[in-house]
Design an enzyme around this catalytic site. Structure first.
Site: not given
Length: 512
Positions: A266-267
């Site tokens: 996600k990051r």
RNA sequence: GGUCGGUUCGUCUAGGGGUUAGGACACGUCCCUUUCACGGAUGAAACACGGGUUCGAUUCCCGUACCGACUACCA
């Protein structure tokens, strides 16, 4: 006699469905359809601590957006339900107990403090792999070391316990992965994994074997992160005596970060400015929204096509595939072995291809909606005309309205940079004459006549049209760049075009 | 650290004992053109390394390096 192919996608409802999970679902779906079998969706919600209620709906909506429709799922159950592991809870203990009975599993009463202590002790003693295994279990509190009476007493008194698998000391475990071929592991490197947790829920390892068996799953297609535990699963099938119907395994290569190190997360999306989720996901805890491909403007068929090519290819040089073409062309043999770096530029290219291939009518609703957001109402015909103007020059639908709104909203300001370079006396001469011509014009004003008339005007003044074209564009659109000028004239109509030219003539100062 | 997996242009990949190692994205150049794009053409760009096996290895085998996954009462 071969069984009907039945595959499953088994996500955990712990948050937004990651793009890698979507690809796993896609490959399962394609394989099932290709083989004329069934694709099931099973929710693996055995971790009560990480359960996120909205995640299930998110999974459903994501798959629906892409047209990956399960034949059996919690929402359209078949005969092998339930399709949520939490609803199958009661069946797992029985199987775990069967294993205990057969000597393939045992009760363990160790507290997490005791487990930590054990790991510390082993680490201090420089044991290469501190784990609960055939050696260390002899020093722990379990039904293998405790007397039968004490085990009974502990069980009766409600002492918390788990059930662990009893991994054999020396045994080669082998499996024939459809993607990787033979993989062999020695049992001494495996640990006595927990099968039943102290909360009465099974772990993934037990639940997926029991469920896959009960649901008649023939092929387990999942991410490569499961490869290390696959030998344990093979052992479990053996312990249960289900070897005959053990599914075939296929471990998919991972989706990697664009810059090369590690699994896509996600990051990465946040950092690099592109989505890693199919749909927007609002994190209720920190209030932040993780971007989704749908909201970012990716068309579902384009995104699907892109996703399919992340680790698979048809073996020829075709690239554009609809879902049915993917099904037709799909085969497990053509899935690569190595991890795939995620390249958003390719995704954009697919989106452009699909945008271009769609009719103006199909895309008009994007323009109507975007205009409506600015409280501007435009007709279907206008919207289609704007799509026609823009669809070959944009990556996302939102850029259509952005790049053509000047057609609906006459410019009141002009690009100063262009004006200072192009708004010369020649331009003014041609534009004045053209405006006059348009004001008296009553015929059909299409792109061709617009051009012919402009040409005539310029020629009559002995000015090269190319010299003043930018000024014409500036006068009508306010900008120096944009779609085909004659098409714009045609959409505007002679009267509006003349009006705009007059306004520009009155507003701009001539240079030189 | 251990176990397992992987390694062809920057990226996605085709190929496979003898090839000018092919395509796509991105990038450069040119053409088209009223701008920017689209489109067309074209260019640069790869078999990780070392040993074998072989007449011949990028392809098969072994090792090394590098990358990754896993190593929870998470999945």
């Amino acid at each position: 006699m071969s069984r009907e192919v039945r595959v499953r996608f088994a996500p955990s409802p712990t948050g937004a469905l990651h793009i890698g999970g979507v690809r796993t679902a896609l490959y399962n779906y394609l394989f099932a359809r290709k083989m004329g079998g069934k694709f099931l969706l099973r929710i693996e919600d055995t971790d009560q601590a990480r359960f996120v209620p909205r995640a299930e709906a998110y999974i459903q909506e994501s798959l629906a957006w892409l047209g990956i429709s399960p034949d059996e799922s919690p929402w359209n159950p078949g005969e092998d339900g339930p399709y949520r592991q939490s609803e199958r809870k009661d069946s797992y203990m029985k199987y775990a107990l069967d294993l205990v009975e057969a000597g393939h599993a045992y009760y363990a009463f160790d507290t997490s403090e005791e487990l930590d202590a054990m790991r510390e002790r082993l680490t201090a003693a420089r044991v290469v792999q501190p784990q609960y295994n055939s050696i260390t279990r002899t020093q722990m509190n379990n039904s293998l070391t405790l007397s039968e009476d004490e085990v009974k007493a502990r069980l009766a008194s409600g002492d918390p316990y788990v059930i662990r698998v009893k991994i054999p000391l020396k045994e080669d475990v082998r499996l024939n992965d459809m993607i990787r071929g033979w993989v062999m592991v020695h049992s001494s490197t495996l640990d006595d994994k927990v099968l039943m947790k102290s909360d009465g829920m099974p772990t993934y390892h037990l639940a997926n074997i029991v469920d896959d068996h009960l649901m008649n799953i023939t092929h387990v297609i999942r991410g490569e992160e499961w490869l290390p535990s696959a030998p344990l699963h093979v052992l479990l099938y053996k312990f249960f005596g289900w070897e005959e119907t053990m599914p075939q395994f296929a471990h998919l290569p991972l989706l990697l970060k664009p810059d090369g190190n590690g699994k896509l997360s996600k990051r990465d999306g946040d950092k690099l400015g592109f989505p890693v989720f199919p749909l927007n996901w609002e994190n209720k805890e920190d209030g932040e929204t993780a971007a989704g491909f749908r909201e970012a403007g990716y068309l579902p068929d384009a995104f699907l096509n892109f996703l399919a090519f992340l680790g698979w290819n048809p073996g020829d040089e075709r690239e554009i595939f609809s879902m049915s073409e993917l099904i037709e062309a799909f085969s497990m043999e053509r899935i690569g072995k190595s991890g795939t770096k995620f390249d958003i530029a390719k995704a954009k290219w697919f989106n452009e291809q699909y945008l271009k291939s769609k009719s103006n009518g199909e895309l008009a609703h994007y323009v109507i909606a975007d205009a409506a957001n600015e409280e501007i109402t435009i007709l279907q015909d206008t919207a289609e005309a704007l799509v026609g103007l823009m669809k070959e020059r944009v990556t996302f639908p939102a850029e259509i309205w952005q790049g053509s709104r000047f057609v609906v909203i006459a410019p009141t300001e002009f690009d100063q940079d262009i004006a200072s370079k192009r708004w010369n006396s020649d331009a003014v001469t041609v534009l004045s004459a053209y405006a006059e011509l348009l004001e008296g014009f009553t015929g059909e004003y299409d792109a061709e006549t617009a051009k012919a008339m402009l040409n005539e005007t310029a020629e009559a003044k002995d000015i090269k049209l190319g010299k003043v074209m930018q000024a014409v564009r500036l006068a009508v659109t306010g900008n120096g760049v944009g779609p085909d000028m004659m098409e714009i004239f045609a959409i505007l109509g002679a009267e509006e075009a003349a009006k705009r030219i007059r306004f520009a003539l009155a507003t701009l100062d001539v240079i030189g």
